[in-house]
Scaffold this motif. Structure first.
Motif, PDB file in Angstrom:
ATOM      1  N   HIS A  21      81.066  76.200  16.066  1.00 51.39           N
ATOM      2  CA  HIS A  21      79.903  76.839  16.697  1.00 51.39           C
ATOM      3  C   HIS A  21      79.886  78.337  16.404  1.00 51.39           C
ATOM      4  O   HIS A  21      78.830  78.900  16.090  1.00 51.39           O
ATOM      5  CB  HIS A  21      79.927  76.603  18.208  1.00 51.39           C
ATOM      6  CG  HIS A  21      78.746  77.201  18.903  1.00 51.39           C
ATOM      7  ND1 HIS A  21      77.519  76.575  18.968  1.00 51.39           N
ATOM      8  CD2 HIS A  21      78.588  78.395  19.531  1.00 51.39           C
ATOM      9  CE1 HIS A  21      76.661  77.341  19.606  1.00 51.39           C
ATOM     10  NE2 HIS A  21      77.288  78.453  19.971  1.00 51.39           N
ATOM     11  N   SER A  24      78.733  78.899  12.969  1.00 49.75           N
ATOM     12  CA  SER A  24      77.309  78.581  12.798  1.00 49.75           C
ATOM     13  C   SER A  24      76.415  79.721  13.279  1.00 49.75           C
ATOM     14  O   SER A  24      75.250  79.814  12.868  1.00 49.75           O
ATOM     15  CB  SER A  24      76.956  77.304  13.565  1.00 49.75           C
ATOM     16  OG  SER A  24      76.857  77.542  14.966  1.00 49.75           O
ATOM     17  N   GLU A  25      76.944  80.589  14.129  1.00 46.67           N
ATOM     18  CA  GLU A  25      76.128  81.703  14.626  1.00 46.67           C
ATOM     19  C   GLU A  25      75.712  82.650  13.508  1.00 46.67           C
ATOM     20  O   GLU A  25      74.762  83.432  13.675  1.00 46.67           O
ATOM     21  CB  GLU A  25      76.899  82.471  15.712  1.00 46.67           C
ATOM     22  CG  GLU A  25      77.109  81.656  16.993  1.00 46.67           C
ATOM     23  CD  GLU A  25      77.979  82.368  18.009  1.00 46.67           C
ATOM     24  OE1 GLU A  25      77.879  82.054  19.199  1.00 46.67           O
ATOM     25  OE2 GLU A  25      78.796  83.235  17.610  1.00 46.67           O
ATOM     26  N   MET A  47      82.394  70.923  12.805  1.00 50.06           N
ATOM     27  CA  MET A  47      81.766  70.162  13.891  1.00 50.06           C
ATOM     28  C   MET A  47      81.823  68.664  13.603  1.00 50.06           C
ATOM     29  O   MET A  47      81.961  67.843  14.516  1.00 50.06           O
ATOM     30  CB  MET A  47      80.339  70.656  14.117  1.00 50.06           C
ATOM     31  CG  MET A  47      80.313  72.120  14.559  1.00 50.06           C
ATOM     32  SD  MET A  47      78.666  72.818  14.708  1.00 50.06           S
ATOM     33  CE  MET A  47      78.450  72.787  16.467  1.00 50.06           C
ATOM     34  N   MET A 259      75.729  76.844  23.766  1.00 47.58           N
ATOM     35  CA  MET A 259      75.883  75.613  22.977  1.00 47.58           C
ATOM     36  C   MET A 259      75.395  74.383  23.733  1.00 47.58           C
ATOM     37  O   MET A 259      74.855  73.449  23.140  1.00 47.58           O
ATOM     38  CB  MET A 259      77.355  75.442  22.587  1.00 47.58           C
ATOM     39  CG  MET A 259      77.632  74.275  21.647  1.00 47.58           C
ATOM     40  SD  MET A 259      79.388  74.093  21.248  1.00 47.58           S
ATOM     41  CE  MET A 259      79.984  73.310  22.769  1.00 47.58           C
TER      42      MET A 259
END
Length: 271
Positions: A21, A24-25, A47, A259
């Motif tokens: 996560h 992915s930001e 993930m 999230m």
């Protein structure tokens, strides 16, 4: 033994999910297109690995993967604190208001890609060592999964090593930024190997080495790579621990709030 294996799977899965996560930001905000794509791709791998580990946990009687990812509170996560840290470094300025996502707004003005890059490098080296040991371990469902993951993670380690070497041999500014990130993250990185009450039984059963043994190998490998690139590392850092016992800093609840927001609007909804 079942509780020890479940705890191990929670630790591995939570590390992958939370770092995935965080990586992915950077999607859409990477410093160059190549790295925007690379971080998005590694996040997808991580993930996916988390989902596979949660699925294996489900076969042991734990809740379904979506429940584990989106309906647990911070105290129930067993990730190390290292993966949850916000990649905030030297960048200054106040967060812009893009009316989009406050986390991405903050990352845009205060995020430090060097911090994310160094964290990804240090994690990938540790993950590669773990997968090597797990793939030869005695718990075959996890060993088979580890063998599959190694095919993905070899590209993660390759990515990190290339950038560490490249930036170490670039200019003074690049070396300073990477060195600053290493100094900032080193204690937290050592927390990846926080001992647990299950270490001895997992090692004795041949599933995986103890955290101390894994940490020793990681330090030898990583410090060698850093030294070759001209970097140093703190020699007397105290590991940042607590995550494996569910004791996290304020950054994890903030991450989970972002999230899990959509899923918690309608848990169990069919899309």
């Amino acid at each position: 033994m079942k509780s020890a294996v479940a705890d191990l799977l929670y630790r591995l899965g939570d590390d992958c999910l939370i770092l995935g996560h965080r990586n992915s930001e950077w999607t859409g905000l990477g410093p160059i297109l190549e790295e925007d794509i690379a971080f998005s791709s590694m996040a997808q791998d991580q993930m996916g690995q988390a989902q596979a580990l949660y699925t294996l946990l489900h076969t042991l009687g734990e809740p379904e993967p979506d429940h584990l990812a989106f309906l647990r509170d911070a105290k129930d996560f067993r990730c190390c604190r290292f993966v949850a840290l916000e990649p905030i470094g030297e960048a200054g300025g106040s967060p812009v208001d893009l009316r989009n996502n406050p986390d991405r707004d903050k990352l845009l003005t205060q995020g430090d890609w060097a911090v994310s890059l160094v964290r990804q490098f240090l994690f990938a080296e540790a993950w590669s060592i773990r997968l090597g040991a797990l793939s030869e371990g005695s718990y075959e469902p996890l060993a088979a999964m580890a063998r599959k993951f190694r095919g993905e993670v070899k590209y993660h380690t390759m990515h990190g090593r290339i950038w560490i070497e490249r930036l170490g041999r670039a200019d003074a500014e690049s070396r300073r930024r990477v060195q600053s990130a290493i100094d900032l993250l080193w204690a937290a990185a050592l927390g990846m190997f926080e001992p647990t009450e299950h270490d001895a039984v997992l090692a004795k059963s041949g599933i995986c080495p103890t955290e101390a043994d894994a940490c020793s190998k990681w330090q030898v490998d990583v410090t060698g790579l850093l030294a070759d690139a001209g970097f140093t590392w703190p020699r007397a850092a105290t590991p940042m621990v607590g995550g494996r016992a569910g004791r996290h800093g304020p950054e994890l609840p903030r991450l989970l709030a972002s999230m899990q927001k959509v899923y918690r609007l309608a848990p169990g909804a069919t899309w």
